[in-house]
Design a protein around this motif. Sequence first.
Motif, PDB file in Angstrom:
ATOM      1  N   ARG A 157       0.833  -1.215   0.000  1.00  0.00           N
ATOM      2  CA  ARG A 157       0.000   0.000   0.000  1.00  0.00           C
ATOM      3  C   ARG A 157       0.865   1.262   0.000  1.00  0.00           C
ATOM      4  NH1 ARG A 157      -3.135  -3.469   3.637  1.00  0.00           N
ATOM      5  NH2 ARG A 157      -5.113  -3.915   2.597  1.00  0.00           N
ATOM      6  N   ILE A 158       1.952   1.240   0.748  1.00  0.00           N
ATOM      7  CA  ILE A 158       2.872   2.376   0.757  1.00  0.00           C
ATOM      8  C   ILE A 158       3.557   2.500  -0.603  1.00  0.00           C
ATOM      9  CG2 ILE A 158       5.012   3.279   1.763  1.00  0.00           C
ATOM     10  CD1 ILE A 158       4.082   1.948   4.434  1.00  0.00           C
ATOM     11  N   ALA A 159       3.973   1.373  -1.169  1.00  0.00           N
ATOM     12  CA  ALA A 159       4.702   1.394  -2.443  1.00  0.00           C
ATOM     13  C   ALA A 159       3.870   1.978  -3.579  1.00  0.00           C
ATOM     14  CB  ALA A 159       5.161  -0.019  -2.805  1.00  0.00           C
ATOM     15  N   VAL A 160       2.580   1.678  -3.630  1.00  0.00           N
ATOM     16  CA  VAL A 160       1.768   2.215  -4.732  1.00  0.00           C
ATOM     17  C   VAL A 160       1.425   3.686  -4.516  1.00  0.00           C
ATOM     18  CG1 VAL A 160       0.829  -0.038  -5.394  1.00  0.00           C
ATOM     19  CG2 VAL A 160      -0.460   1.432  -3.814  1.00  0.00           C
ATOM     20  N   ARG A 161       1.761   4.224  -3.371  1.00  0.00           N
ATOM     21  CA  ARG A 161       1.561   5.647  -3.110  1.00  0.00           C
ATOM     22  C   ARG A 161       2.832   6.461  -3.350  1.00  0.00           C
ATOM     23  NH1 ARG A 161      -2.204   2.844  -0.518  1.00  0.00           N
ATOM     24  NH2 ARG A 161      -4.136   3.861   0.127  1.00  0.00           N
ATOM     25  N   TYR A 162       3.981   5.873  -3.036  1.00  0.00           N
ATOM     26  CA  TYR A 162       5.228   6.638  -3.033  1.00  0.00           C
ATOM     27  C   TYR A 162       6.330   6.032  -3.907  1.00  0.00           C
ATOM     28  CZ  TYR A 162       2.927   8.727   0.955  1.00  0.00           C
ATOM     29  OH  TYR A 162       2.018   9.358   1.749  1.00  0.00           O
ATOM     30  N   GLY A 163       6.061   4.918  -4.570  1.00  0.00           N
ATOM     31  CA  GLY A 163       7.096   4.222  -5.308  1.00  0.00           C
ATOM     32  C   GLY A 163       7.228   4.650  -6.756  1.00  0.00           C
ATOM     33  N   ALA A 164       8.042   3.878  -7.469  1.00  0.00           N
ATOM     34  CA  ALA A 164       8.274   4.078  -8.906  1.00  0.00           C
ATOM     35  C   ALA A 164       8.276   2.713  -9.576  1.00  0.00           C
ATOM     36  CB  ALA A 164       9.605   4.791  -9.135  1.00  0.00           C
ATOM     37  N   ARG A 165       7.821   2.684 -10.811  1.00  0.00           N
ATOM     38  CA  ARG A 165       7.795   1.418 -11.549  1.00  0.00           C
ATOM     39  C   ARG A 165       9.201   0.932 -11.840  1.00  0.00           C
ATOM     40  NH1 ARG A 165       3.711   2.549 -16.414  1.00  0.00           N
ATOM     41  NH2 ARG A 165       5.253   4.175 -16.679  1.00  0.00           N
ATOM     42  N   SER A 166       9.376  -0.371 -11.768  1.00  0.00           N
ATOM     43  CA  SER A 166      10.586  -1.024 -12.267  1.00  0.00           C
ATOM     44  C   SER A 166      10.115  -2.132 -13.204  1.00  0.00           C
ATOM     45  CB  SER A 166      11.433  -1.593 -11.121  1.00  0.00           C
ATOM     46  OG  SER A 166      10.893  -2.790 -10.623  1.00  0.00           O
ATOM     47  N   GLY A 167      11.031  -2.726 -13.927  1.00  0.00           N
ATOM     48  CA  GLY A 167      10.644  -3.763 -14.872  1.00  0.00           C
ATOM     49  C   GLY A 167       9.941  -4.943 -14.229  1.00  0.00           C
ATOM     50  N   SER A 168      10.313  -5.269 -12.991  1.00  0.00           N
ATOM     51  CA  SER A 168       9.738  -6.452 -12.353  1.00  0.00           C
ATOM     52  C   SER A 168       8.860  -6.130 -11.154  1.00  0.00           C
ATOM     53  CB  SER A 168      10.865  -7.394 -11.904  1.00  0.00           C
ATOM     54  OG  SER A 168      11.651  -6.783 -10.894  1.00  0.00           O
ATOM     55  N   GLY A 169       8.643  -4.845 -10.872  1.00  0.00           N
ATOM     56  CA  GLY A 169       7.822  -4.524  -9.718  1.00  0.00           C
ATOM     57  C   GLY A 169       7.775  -3.035  -9.437  1.00  0.00           C
ATOM     58  N   ILE A 170       7.908  -2.687  -8.155  1.00  0.00           N
ATOM     59  CA  ILE A 170       7.853  -1.300  -7.706  1.00  0.00           C
ATOM     60  C   ILE A 170       9.052  -1.056  -6.787  1.00  0.00           C
ATOM     61  CG2 ILE A 170       6.544   0.418  -6.403  1.00  0.00           C
ATOM     62  CD1 ILE A 170       3.993  -1.094  -7.196  1.00  0.00           C
ATOM     63  N   VAL A 171       9.715   0.062  -7.001  1.00  0.00           N
ATOM     64  CA  VAL A 171      10.852   0.469  -6.175  1.00  0.00           C
ATOM     65  C   VAL A 171      10.360   1.537  -5.207  1.00  0.00           C
ATOM     66  CG1 VAL A 171      13.111   1.573  -6.214  1.00  0.00           C
ATOM     67  CG2 VAL A 171      12.507  -0.099  -7.979  1.00  0.00           C
ATOM     68  N   LEU A 172      10.795   1.443  -3.957  1.00  0.00           N
ATOM     69  CA  LEU A 172      10.309   2.329  -2.911  1.00  0.00           C
ATOM     70  C   LEU A 172      11.466   2.825  -2.053  1.00  0.00           C
ATOM     71  CD1 LEU A 172       7.866   3.466  -1.242  1.00  0.00           C
ATOM     72  CD2 LEU A 172       7.944   1.316   0.038  1.00  0.00           C
ATOM     73  N   ASP A 173      11.474   4.109  -1.775  1.00  0.00           N
ATOM     74  CA  ASP A 173      12.417   4.704  -0.827  1.00  0.00           C
ATOM     75  C   ASP A 173      12.088   4.136   0.552  1.00  0.00           C
ATOM     76  OD1 ASP A 173      13.773   6.330   0.979  1.00  0.00           O
ATOM     77  OD2 ASP A 173      13.230   8.200  -0.019  1.00  0.00           O
ATOM     78  N   ALA A 174      13.050   3.519   1.206  1.00  0.00           N
ATOM     79  CA  ALA A 174      12.819   2.874   2.501  1.00  0.00           C
ATOM     80  C   ALA A 174      12.387   3.860   3.583  1.00  0.00           C
ATOM     81  CB  ALA A 174      14.071   2.131   2.945  1.00  0.00           C
TER      82      ALA A 174
END
Length: 140
Positions: A51-68
Motif C-alpha cells: 500500500r505504501i509502495a503504490v503511493r510513493y514508489g516508482a515502476r521497475s521492470g519487475s515490480g515497484i521500487v520504494l524509498d525505505a
Amino acid sequence: MLYRLRPQGALTWCDVPGYVVTRADDQPPPDWERLSWVPTETRAFSNDLLRIAVRYGARSGSGIVLDARHTEDLGKADELRCDRIAAAEQRDGVDDDDGEWERTEEAARQAEADLAALLDVPPQPHLVAHWCRLGGRYPD
C-alpha cells in the motif's frame, strides 16, 4: 536505501539513496533492474508495504521500487510495545515506572498516526495497474 517489491520473488533491497526515486529530473527513469538487489533480512513483504509502495514508489521492470524512508513507521508501534513488554519481563515482571509505559504508548500511537497519514494519500493508479499487469494482487 531502496526496496523492490515484486509479485513473484522475495522482497529485495539496494544500498542506493532513496531520494533517487522522487527526483523529477530523471528522464527517462533509471533502469532499476540494473542495480545490485539482495534479499531483505529485516523486513518481510506485507500488504501495508505494498500500500505504501503504490503511493510513493516508482515502476521497475519487475515490480515497484520504494524509498525505505517511507516504511519507517510500518510495524513500529508493535515493535515499541513488544520491546517494552520484553524489558519488563527481563526484570521478572517488575516494572514500577508507569511513566515509561505511558511514554512507550504515546510513541506507539504517534507511529500509528504517522503510518495512517502515509496511507491517507491515494494510491497512484498507474502503479496499481503496473502491479496487477505483473501478476500481483492489490489488496484494496
